[in-house]
Design a protein around this motif. Structure first.
Motif, PDB file in Angstrom:
ATOM      1  N   ASN A 278      -7.201   2.675   1.682  1.00  0.00           N
ATOM      2  CA  ASN A 278      -8.054   1.675   1.694  1.00  0.00           C
ATOM      3  C   ASN A 278      -8.739   1.553   0.135  1.00  0.00           C
ATOM      4  O   ASN A 278      -8.074   2.031  -0.632  1.00  0.00           O
ATOM      5  CB  ASN A 278      -9.088   1.823   2.851  1.00  0.00           C
ATOM      6  N   VAL A 279      -9.796   0.898   0.174  1.00  0.00           N
ATOM      7  CA  VAL A 279     -10.321   0.661  -1.389  1.00  0.00           C
ATOM      8  C   VAL A 279     -10.836   2.029  -1.557  1.00  0.00           C
ATOM      9  O   VAL A 279     -10.950   1.977  -3.022  1.00  0.00           O
ATOM     10  CB  VAL A 279     -11.432  -0.602  -1.190  1.00  0.00           C
ATOM     11  N   ARG A 280     -11.024   2.724  -0.990  1.00  0.00           N
ATOM     12  CA  ARG A 280     -11.822   4.220  -1.370  1.00  0.00           C
ATOM     13  C   ARG A 280     -11.119   5.475  -1.155  1.00  0.00           C
ATOM     14  O   ARG A 280     -11.346   6.365  -1.858  1.00  0.00           O
ATOM     15  CB  ARG A 280     -12.989   4.465  -0.548  1.00  0.00           C
TER      16      ARG A 280
ATOM     17  N   LYS B  81      -1.866   3.916  -0.562  1.00  0.00           N
ATOM     18  CA  LYS B  81      -3.377   3.453  -0.622  1.00  0.00           C
ATOM     19  C   LYS B  81      -3.731   3.408   0.604  1.00  0.00           C
ATOM     20  O   LYS B  81      -3.609   2.309   1.369  1.00  0.00           O
ATOM     21  CB  LYS B  81      -3.145   2.059  -1.058  1.00  0.00           C
TER      22      LYS B  81
ATOM     23  N   LYS C 185       1.061  -1.134  -0.144  1.00  0.00           N
ATOM     24  CA  LYS C 185       0.081  -0.010  -0.166  1.00  0.00           C
ATOM     25  C   LYS C 185       0.657   1.187   0.007  1.00  0.00           C
ATOM     26  O   LYS C 185       0.289   2.224  -0.129  1.00  0.00           O
ATOM     27  CB  LYS C 185      -1.093   0.088   1.108  1.00  0.00           C
TER      28      LYS C 185
END
Length: 239
Positions: free
Chosen positions: A69-71, A67, A16
């Motif tokens: 999280n996914v959002r 990154k 990430k």
């Protein structure tokens, strides 16, 4: 004549977090002569103008990508340029050669940015950020906010809208153009030029007609301001 040498490194802390850095060295040189003839001497060309200029630019950039999280994603970056310059060109006017530029030295240019990407849902995406740049030659700087949204309508069509402020440094040689004074000396009349600035507005539509056929359309508006102009009418424009 131009040549470039560079090195790039990427460091993955985990899946990430990534850091990418680049170092480049670019050298360029311009040598030109402009000859002309007159009716009294058609065999021997006369040197009307000439230039011998060079630059050596050392550039470093580093970008950190996170990154969350996914959002949510965050990007941070810096760029730093050091330019060693040598500008020399002259033009024959009023029975003598006037030096349009005649200088050697070093200048620096710094830029930094931060960008945040957020997915409100699977169909709505926002990218917002801020860009900063600073020309150390004359202590000119600019802060530029930018934001954009994208809506996925139905899997094959999407809309996007965006706004951003942008600034651009003048061509480097322009800062060192000389103006001849009445006593024959020269002054760097352009050294304190500000950036050219603009506001950008965009509205776009993307339509995937078939698997291998896409139609993209865009309405775009650019508002320019703080553009350098000459005091007298001229065919030349910084645009």
């Amino acid at each position: 004549l131009k040549s470039t040498l560079g090195e790039k490194r990427s460091l993955f802390f985990n899946d990430k977090l990534r850091l990418k850095s680049t170092l480049t060295i670019t050298g360029s040189e311009v040598a030109s002569k402009i000859d002309t003839f007159n009716l009294q001497n058609l065999e021997t060309p006369f040197l009307k103008a000439g230039e011998k200029s060079s630059e050596m630019k050392y550039s470093f950039s580093s970008t950190l990508k996170k990154k969350i999280n996914v959002r949510n994603d965050i990007d941070l970056g810096i760029y730093y340029d050091i330019i060693d310059y040598s500008y020399h060109d002259s033009t024959y006017r009023h029975q003598l050669y006037e030096h349009d530029t005649d200088i050697k030295g070093r200048m620096s240019f710094f830029r930094a940015f931060g960008q945040y990407q957020h997915k409100f849902s699977d169909n709505v995406l926002m990218v917002a950020g801020i860009n900063y740049q600073w020309l150390l030659l004359n202590n000119t700087d600019a802060v530029e906010p930018r934001v954009g949204f994208k809506w996925d309508l139905n899997g094959v069509q999407s809309l996007n809208i965006g706004f951003g402020m942008h600034s651009q440094m003048q061509p480097r040689m322009v800062y060192f153009a000389q103006s001849q004074l009445t006593d024959g000396s020269y002054a760097l009349s352009n050294k304190n030029l500000d950036f050219s600035r603009s506001r950008h507005f965009v509205l776009g539509h993307d339509y995937q007609l078939k698997e291998n056929l896409r139609l993209k359309s865009e309405i775009y508006y650019q508002q320019l301001y703080d553009i350098p102009v000459k005091e007298m009418l001229s065919s030349y424009s910084m645009l």
